[in-house]
Design an enzyme around this catalytic site. Structure first.
Site, PDB file in Angstrom:
ATOM      1  CG  LEU A  94       0.063   2.817  -3.374  1.00 54.26           C
ATOM      2  CD1 LEU A  94       1.300   1.943  -3.193  1.00 54.26           C
ATOM      3  CD2 LEU A  94      -0.487   3.254  -2.036  1.00 54.26           C
ATOM      4  CE  LYS A 128       3.457   0.281  -7.963  1.00 55.55           C
ATOM      5  NZ  LYS A 128       3.146  -0.468  -9.197  1.00 55.55           N
TER       6      LYS A 128
END
Length: 782
Positions: A94, A128
């Site tokens: 990402l 995350k």
């Protein structure tokens, strides 16, 4: 090199080529260390800085983008001990956001691409997880293969290891799953599991891990799945790869189905709308972070509608429809669970915060310094508080502030203890300066009767920068102390030739024949020691490595040093002299001039109405304005000054003390510490006993004056790849240079390795010459 910090906008094409080559080499090395060896050499923040610079240069010079650019790959190639697994759909990384502005811009980019100006965009906001990405292939509901991410296209087959993870179902529950689906998620270790794993490893004399992410990766990559099965690994599912058919219309719906099929999903995930929803989710996740049982390092935002994800697609190797909003790398929130007192080798008592474990800057932090009682009171720290901690580089973690909005209703102000936590419970006393002023430092008055001080002293003695004795860590020293075998450094060497105690040790506390042989060899090897290490190992207050080296070079032999210390103990200055000599602004030259004036008091024509500053300027012209101001501030008027310095002049030190104080890098304060140390009979006996156990105390070579770096101040920063930091320091000092830990205008040269951060920036800003490690080695070789 200075050009490393050169703004991207100022690079020409040839410089850009060089920078891209350097960045590719550095990022490749860091990828291998992180993904294959589970031993990262720089922090995530420093890695992100390198990666972002690479992207910025490629954006400015798109014609220089190469197929093997770091921007074109994910992770690192698989390790050779595992079979390759080609992912049905690549596992991509990402893009990162580090601020509110970047999060808002992510939403704006999505809206622009979709041309959805009028319709609000919904997102999922998911924690995350700081672990190891894995992909699980299910066919007709049965787990048939598991793999790591690898380089994003080809991973490692760790199927048997993944099947030992309790959270991973071998067969999917319920119904409605596609015939073929690659479920993706994160393998991780919770805080309790990580602590237990490291404790067991330490007890067995095995490698411990710096943080849960490394531990999870190392556990999953075991060749023997039986070893992986003993590790408390967990798994969160949050995505998917190859599908035989769609199974959901939104990310939010997909998470619910993954949970229904038997997977654990993060309960902190939420569905939000618009940029304000993104920012609110980040704040909530930041607040929840201290209370979680596992590590997170940010929030992942994903466009919720899967058809929009498909339309948004990818750019380079990252999806347009998702971004990771990272927490500040060197700061984190956690809970203050207790405040303990830690007693140092000199009796200084330091309060320590015991924290709920949290990873900061790549390291699990469970303790942080609170400095002193005044600092606790100033910040009003209370047990149970949520606090912000900070860790930068190698700096000891510290508590920055209290999050008052989250203070428990029953939290009470902390009452600082008045007695040492040692078994003697001796009173704590505030340390005073030579002038009698109290400081913030509290000391245990038990001195060496206090077992904590004795153990700390022994630990310092065997430390890497002192005698560096292998096999004697805190655990062993404590055990030997409790047996009554070690009370002073000489006892360590006595143990090596005490057959009765060595026989008693065999078979106990994990000591076998080999362990004892190695312990004795490690002790005997240090019966020959350089004089500077001998001095540093004594643990005298204010006598660090640099001062020890200066003393060793000045006195040359251990006998001369001991004699000088004992003589100085008999010639210590009085309290009034010390108060004057330690006054801020009064250096050796000013002190000498003041004492000389006090002894002779020459007639000087001074106007009757002159101020004290004017009288000082006319009477003692050798002292500067700063020294004059310090005297005015301390004494206030001329009569008080004259009486005090006249008294101080009669309390001056003897010649041996003065010689000690004038050794380069020593000074009056350090000389006083040495004199006080040798003024104590038990310290003199300790030094005599230690010297008797040694075979040779070696003289230290004087610094060279004919080298390329002689007389220069050097700073080493970043990761050195061809020598350790200690080796570099020793090499530089041996060539006559001074090594500093910080960059200032007095710095002559900075040697920067990969990952150099703030010191490199400071050097560049100040225009100080910066060279690489290879250039340093070439410089000192020629």
């Amino acid at each position: 090199m200075p050009e490393r910090a050169k703004p991207v906008a100022d690079l020409d094409e040839s410089e850009a080529v060089g920078e891209l080559t350097r960045l590719a080499d550095a990022l490749t090395a860091h990828d291998l260390a992180y993904h294959q060896q589970d031993a990262p050499t720089i922090s995530d923040a420093d890695y992100d800085t390198l990666k972002r610079r690479n992207l910025e240069i490629e954006a400015r010079f798109p014609e220089l983008v190469r197929e093997n650019s770091p921007s074109q790959r994910v992770g690192a190639a698989r390790a050779e001990q595992f079979s390759p697994v080609e992912h049905g759909v690549p596992m991509l990384s990402l893009d990162n956001a580090f601020s509110d502005e970047e999060a808002v811009e992510f939403d704006a980019r999505v809206r622009r691409f979709l041309r959805a100006d009028a319709e609000p965009i919904a997102y999922t906001a998911e924690p995350k997880i700081d672990g190891l990405s894995a992909s699980l292939r299910y066919e007709k509901g049965a787990l048939v293969q598991g793999a790591t991410r690898g380089d994003g296209r080809v991973g490692e087959d760790v199927s048997q290891n993944l099947k030992t993870v309790a959270d991973i179902p071998h067969r999917l529950k319920g119904s409605g799953w596609p015939d073929v689906i690659e479920v993706r998620g994160e393998v991780y270790l919770g805080h309790d599991g990580f602590a237990a794993l490291n404790a067991n490893a330490e007890a067995a004399g095995q490698k411990t891990y710096a943080n849960p992410r490394n531990a999870a990766a190392g556990s999953l990559r075991q060749i023997d799945p039986k070893i992986t099965a003993t590790r408390p690994l967990r798994f969160f599912a949050y995505a998917w790869g190859l599908l035989s058919e769609p199974f959901a219309q939104t990310q939010w719906e997909a998470l619910a189905k993954l949970k229904a099929w038997g997977f654990q999903t993060t309960p902190q995930s939420q569905r939000v709308v618009g940029p304000q929803g993104l920012l609110a989710a980040y704040r909530e996740m930041e607040a929840a972070r201290p209370k979680l049982a596992f590590d997170i390092d940010g929030v992942v935002y994903k466009a919720d509608r899967l058809d929009w994800q498909s339309r948004l697609g990818f750019v380079t190797r990252t999806p347009r429809w998702a971004i990771a909003r990272k927490f500040p790398a060197e700061r984190a929130r956690t809970v203050l669970e207790a405040i303990d007192l830690q007693v140092g080798r000199t009796g200084a008592v330091t309060p320590v915060a015991r924290l709920r474990p949290v990873t900061v800057g790549g390291v699990v932090v469970v303790n942080a310094t609170l400095h002193n009682a005044d600092e606790i009171a100033r910040k009003d720290l209370r047990v149970g508080d949520t606090v912000v901690i900070q860790r930068a580089g190698d700096v000891i973690p510290q508590v920055v502030e209290v999050v008052l909005a989250e203070r428990p209703a029953d939290a009470v102000p902390f009452e600082y203890p008045t007695h040492c936590p040692c078994p003697l419970h001796t009173p704590l006393a505030r340390e005073t300066t030579a002038s009698g002023a109290e400081t913030v430092v509290r000391r245990c008055t038990g001195e060496f009767a206090c077992p904590f001080q004795r153990i700390e002293h022994l630990r310092h003695f065997v430390g890497r920068r002192a005698f560096d004795i292998e096999g004697l860590g805190e655990k062993q020293l404590t055990a030997f102390y409790e047996r009554g075998w070690m009370r002073e450094p000489a006892d360590i060497f006595r143990l090596a030739r005490d057959e009765d105690r060595l026989t008693e040790l065999r078979g106990s506390d994990g000591y076998g024949e080999t362990s004892i042989t190695n312990l004795v060899a490690g002790i005997d090897e240090r019966r020959k020691i350089p004089l500077d290490r001998f001095i540093f190992g004594l643990g005298i207050r204010h006598i660090g490595e640099t001062t020890s080296l200066a003393l060793a070079r000045h006195y040359e032999t251990v006998e001369t040093f001991i004699k000088a210390g004992q003589a100085a103990a008999q010639q210590r200055p009085g309290a009034d002299y010390l108060a004057l000599s330690t006054l801020d602004g009064i250096g050796p030259t000013a002190l000498e001039a003041i004492i000389a004036w006090a002894r002779t008091k020459p007639d000087v024509l001074v106007p009757a109405q002159a101020s004290m500053d004017e009288r000082l300027r006319l009477s003692i012209p050798k002292i500067n304005s700063r020294a004059r101001q310090a005297l005015v501030d301390l004494f206030g008027d001329w009569a008080t000054f004259e009486a005090a310095v006249t008294k101080a002049a009669g309390q001056g030190p003897g010649d041996d003390f003065l010689e000690l104080a004038t050794v380069d890098a020593v000074g009056v304060v350090a000389a006083r510490m040495i004199a006080e140390f040798f003024g104590e009979p038990h310290n003199r006996d300790m030094v005599t006993n230690l010297a008797a156990e040694l075979r040779e105390v070696q003289a230290v070579a004087r610094p060279k004056t004919d080298t390329a770096v002689a007389g220069k101040t050097i700073v080493f920063t970043g990761a050195l790849e061809k020598m350790t930091r200690d080796e570099a320091k020793a090499q530089a000092e041996g060539l006559g240079a001074k090594v500093s830990g910080s960059v200032s205008k007095k710095t002559d040269l900075v040697v920067a390795g990969p990952g150099a951060g703030s010191k490199l920036k400071t050097a560049t800003d100040l225009g100080i010459e910066v060279i690489t490690e290879d250039e340093w080695l070439a410089l000192v070789a020629g």
